[in-house]
Design a protein around this motif. Structure first.
Motif, short mmCIF file in Angstrom:
data_model
loop_
_atom_site.label_atom_id
_atom_site.label_comp_id
_atom_site.label_asym_id
_atom_site.label_seq_id
_atom_site.Cartn_x
_atom_site.Cartn_y
_atom_site.Cartn_z
N CYS A 165 0.86 -1.19 0.00
CA CYS A 165 0.00 0.00 0.00
C CYS A 165 0.89 1.23 0.00
O CYS A 165 1.56 1.52 1.00
CB CYS A 165 -0.92 -0.01 1.22
N LYS A 166 0.90 1.94 -1.13
CA LYS A 166 1.73 3.13 -1.26
C LYS A 166 1.18 4.28 -0.42
O LYS A 166 1.93 5.17 -0.02
CB LYS A 166 1.83 3.54 -2.72
N THR A 167 -0.13 4.23 -0.17
CA THR A 167 -0.75 5.29 0.64
C THR A 167 -0.26 5.23 2.07
O THR A 167 0.13 6.25 2.65
CB THR A 167 -2.28 5.17 0.60
N ASP A 168 -0.29 4.02 2.65
CA ASP A 168 0.13 3.85 4.05
C ASP A 168 1.56 3.38 4.17
O ASP A 168 2.08 3.21 5.29
CB ASP A 168 -0.79 2.85 4.75
N GLN A 169 2.22 3.11 3.01
CA GLN A 169 3.61 2.64 3.01
C GLN A 169 3.77 1.41 3.88
O GLN A 169 4.63 1.33 4.77
CB GLN A 169 4.55 3.76 3.49
N THR A 170 2.93 0.40 3.59
CA THR A 170 3.00 -0.83 4.36
C THR A 170 2.66 -2.02 3.46
O THR A 170 1.97 -1.88 2.44
CB THR A 170 2.02 -0.79 5.56
N CYS A 176 -6.57 -7.56 2.72
CA CYS A 176 -6.37 -6.17 3.16
C CYS A 176 -6.66 -5.18 2.03
O CYS A 176 -7.22 -4.11 2.24
CB CYS A 176 -4.93 -5.97 3.65
N ASP A 180 -9.50 -3.25 4.15
CA ASP A 180 -8.98 -2.08 4.88
C ASP A 180 -8.33 -1.03 3.97
O ASP A 180 -8.24 0.14 4.33
CB ASP A 180 -7.94 -2.53 5.92
N HIS A 181 -7.85 -1.45 2.79
CA HIS A 181 -7.12 -0.52 1.92
C HIS A 181 -7.80 -0.40 0.56
O HIS A 181 -7.13 -0.24 -0.47
CB HIS A 181 -5.68 -1.01 1.73
N HIS A 184 -7.10 2.77 -1.37
CA HIS A 184 -5.69 3.16 -1.38
C HIS A 184 -4.99 2.74 -2.67
O HIS A 184 -5.52 1.92 -3.44
CB HIS A 184 -4.95 2.54 -0.18
#
Length: 537
Positions: A165-170, A176, A180-181, A184
Motif C-alpha cells: 500500500c503506497k498510501t500507508d507505506q506498508t 487487506c 482495509d485498503h 488506497h
C-alpha cells in the motif's frame, strides 16, 4: 521391482490428500489409492462418501482393500527414496550459525535452500524435492531461505503479504487490499520492490560517489601533507644552512667588534706611552738643570751670579703641556653599528632563500650585445650583429631580459658589476616598449638602479634619485616580492640595502632586466655576470 519403480514418477506414489508418499496405501472400488488414515479421516469429517479423486459417490462406506502389488511398489520406492535422501544429506552441509536451517530435518539440521510462503516452512535440498516435482506444490511461492516466515504473513487475515500500500507505506495481503485498503494505491509487492530497489541502487551509486570523492579528498589531504612535509624539510635544511652562516657571521662580527675596540685601546695606550716618555725625558732634563739653578740662586757672589745667569736662563726647549691630554677612547655606537650590520646580513640571508637560476634571453638582446654561451654574461660589442627583428628584441637600447618570469611570490638573483664604469639593473614588465628610445623608469614599466661615469649611482623613481654608498659596488642583489609590490637592491659584499621601490602595483609578469651600457672605447668592456647565490656567507 526396482527397475519398475524407477520408471514411475514420484507423483504416482503420493497421496492426493496429504501430498506425501503413501503410508499403508489402500484402494477404493473406483480404483484410486490413498493413505489408509487419510481416506478414513476424510470420510469421518464428511457426510457423504465421495472419492477425493474422481468424486464417485458411494451409498455405503466402502470396504477398503490393500493393493498388495501397489503396496510393495510404494515400500520399494520409499526405501530407495530414503537411500537417496541419506546419500543427498551426506553431501549437504549442516546449517552454520547465521544460516537458515531446514524445518523438516530431524537430528542434524541441514542448510535450507528455499522457504515456502504458503507452507511457511524452510526446506533443505531433500525436503524441497516435492515442491519441485508435485504439480500442486509447484504452485507454492518459493523464495531464498529466510527466518521468521510468520512475519511474512498478515497477522489479521493469515494470508501472505503479497501487496504494498503506497498510501500507508506498508505491506498488505489480498484481503487487506479489498477491505482495509480498498481506496488506497495498492501495487504488487514485486512492483514496489523494483521501484525501491532502483532507488536503493541510485542511493548506493550516490554513496559510492560520495565515498570516492572522500577517498579522493583523503588522497589530496595526504598529498598536501606530503608536500607540506617536503616543504618543511626543505625549509629546515635551508634554515640550518642560513643560521649556520649567520652563526659564523655573528662570530666573525664579534671578533671584528672586539678587534676594533682593542685597536682603539691600543692606539690610546700607545699615545699615552709616547706622551709619558716625552714627559719623562723633559723631567730628566729639568732634574739635571735644577741643582745648578738652586746653587746659583743661593750664591752671594754677585759677579758669579751675573756671569752664569745667561747660560742657565737659556734652558732646553720644553712642550706646553697645558693643552695636551689623553682622552678615554669612545666606544659609543660601535656595538650598535655592528648589530645594524648583522641585521642587514640577516635580512640578506633571509631573502637569498628565494634565489632563482636566471639566464639571459638571446631573443630579447640588442644586436650590439654579446652573450656568453651559458647565458650568464653580457657585454657591449663594437659590431652590430645581423639578427632577426623579432617583436621581443630591443632594437635601439642596449638592453636584454632574463628568460625567467614572475607573476606571483618572490625571487632573488645576484649580478657582478665589478670593473664596469656604467650599467643598469633591475626588473621590467613584459609589455615594455622595445623599439624606440626608452627611459627605464617605473612609469614605463622598469624598476632599476644604474651607475654612470664610474662614480654616480642612481635610482629612477619618477626622477633620478642619487644614491649615497660607502664603497663601490662589486656585486648587486635584486629581490622582488610580487604580492608586496616591492623591488629591493642590495650590496652583496656588505649586506647593505641600497634602495627599495615600494607600492609598485604589479599587474603582469616581471622579467630580470640587464644593461651593460656601451663599451666606451674599452673603458666599460667588463661584462655583467649573473652569479650563483652563495648563502653560506
Amino acid at each position: 521391482m526396482s527397475a519398475a519403480s524407477c520408471l514411475l514418477s514420484e507423483d504416482q506414489f503420493r497421496c492426493s490428500i496429504c501430498l506425501d508418499v503413501f503410508t499403508d496405501p489402500v484402494s477404493t472400488s473406483c480404483g484410486h489409492n490413498f493413505c489408509k488414515n487419510c481416506i478414513n479421516e476424510h470420510w469421518n469429517s464428511n457426510d457423504q462418501y465421495l472419492c477425493p479423486m474422481c468424486k464417485e459417490m458411494f451409498n455405503t462406506r466402502p470396504d477398503l482393500k490393500v493393493n498388495t502389488l501397489f503396496s510393495e511398489m510404494v515400500s520399494q520406492f520409499r526405501q530407495e527414496a530414503q537411500q537417496k535422501a541419506s546419500s543427498s544429506s551426506s553431501e549437504q552441509q549442516a546449517a552454520k550459525p547465521g544460516e537458515v536451517p531446514c524445518d523438516v530435518c530431524t537430528g542434524t539440521k541441514l542448510k535450507a535452500l528455499k522457504s515456502c510462503l504458503v507452507c511457511l516452512t524452510s526446506y533443505c535440498q531433500t525436503h524441497l524435492e516435492p515442491h519441485l516435482t508435485a504439480s500442486r506444490l509447484k504452485r507454492h511461492q518459493l523464495m531464498d531461505p529466510v527466518e521468521n516466515l510468520e512475519d511474512r504473513m498478515c497477522m489479521k487475515h493469515d494470508k501472505p503479504l503479497e501487496l504494498f500500500c503506497k498510501t500507508d507505506q506498508t505491506c498488505v495481503c489480498m484481503l487487506c487490499s479489498v477491505l482495509d485498503h480498498k481506496t488506497h494505491d495498492v501495487v504488487p509487492l514485486k512492483e514496489e520492490y523494483e521501484r525501491k530497489k532502483a532507488e536503493l541502487e541510485k542511493t548506493e551509486a550516490e554513496i559510492q560517489e560520495m565515498i570516492q570523492k572522500r577517498q579522493l579528498k583523503i588522497r589530496e589531504i595526504k598529498q598536501s601533507v606530503d608536500l607540506s612535509k617536503e616543504s618543511a624539510d626543505r625549509e629546515k635544511a635551508e634554515g640550518v644552512q642560513v643560521f649556520t652562516a649567520l652563526k659564523e657571521s655573528v662570530e666573525r662580527s664579534l671578533n671584528e667588534l672586539i678587534e676594533t675596540i682593542e685597536e682603539k685601546q691600543r692606539t690610546a695606550e700607545k699615545q699615552a706611552e709616547d706622551f709619558i716618555k716625552e714627559l719623562e725625558q723633559e723631567i730628566s732634563e729639568l732634574k739635571k738643570r735644577s741643582p745648578e739653578v738652586e746653587k746659583l740662586s743661593h750664591s752671594e757672589d754677585h759677579l758669579h751670579v751675573l756671569q752664569n745667569f745667561p747660560s742657565l736662563k737659556a734652558a732646553p726647549p720644553t712642550k706646553d703641556w697645558t693643552k695636551v691630554s689623553v682622552r678615554p677612547s669612545s666606544y659609543e655606537g660601535t656595538v650598535v653599528k655592528a648589530v645594524a650590520q648583522l641585521e642587514e646580513l640577516c635580512e640578506l640571508k633571509r631573502i637569498q632563500q628565494y634565489a632563482v637560476d636566471v639566464t639571459l634571453d638571446p631573443d630579447t638582446a640588442n644586436p650590439n650585445l654579446i652573450l656568453s654561451d651559458d647565458g650568464k654574461q653580457v657585454h657591449h660589442g663594437d659590431v652590430k650583429k645581423n639578427l632577426p627583428k623579432n617583436p621581443e628584441r630591443f632594437s635601439r637600447c642596449v638592453f636584454v631580459l632574463g628568460k625567467q618570469s614572475l607573476s606571483s611570490g618572490r625571487f632573488y638573483f645576484e649580478v657582478q658589476v665589478k670593473g664596469k664604469t656604467a650599467w643598469n639593473l633591475g626588473v621590467a614588465i613584459e609589455s615594455i616598449d622595445r623599439k624606440g628610445k626608452i627611459i627605464a623608469s617605473p612609469e614605463d614599466g622598469f624598476w632599476t638602479i644604474w651607475f654612470r661615469n664610474g662614480i654616480e649611482y642612481s635610482a629612477r623613481n619618477n626622477r633620478p634619485f642619487r644614491l649615497s654608498l660607502k664603497s663601490p659596488l662589486q656585486k648587486v642583489g635584486v629581490f622582488v616580492d610580487y604580492e608586496e609590490d616591492l623591488v629591493s637592491f642590495y650590496d652583496v659584499d656588505t649586506a647593505a640595502l641600497i634602495y627599495s621601490f615600494t607600492d609598485c602595483s604589479f599587474t603582469e609578469e616581471l622579467y630580470p632586466f640587464f644593461s651593460p651600457c656601451v663599451n666606451d672605447g674599452g673603458k666599460n668592456s667588463a661584462p655583467l655576470i649573473i652569479c650563483p647565490v652563495n648563502q653560506t656567507v
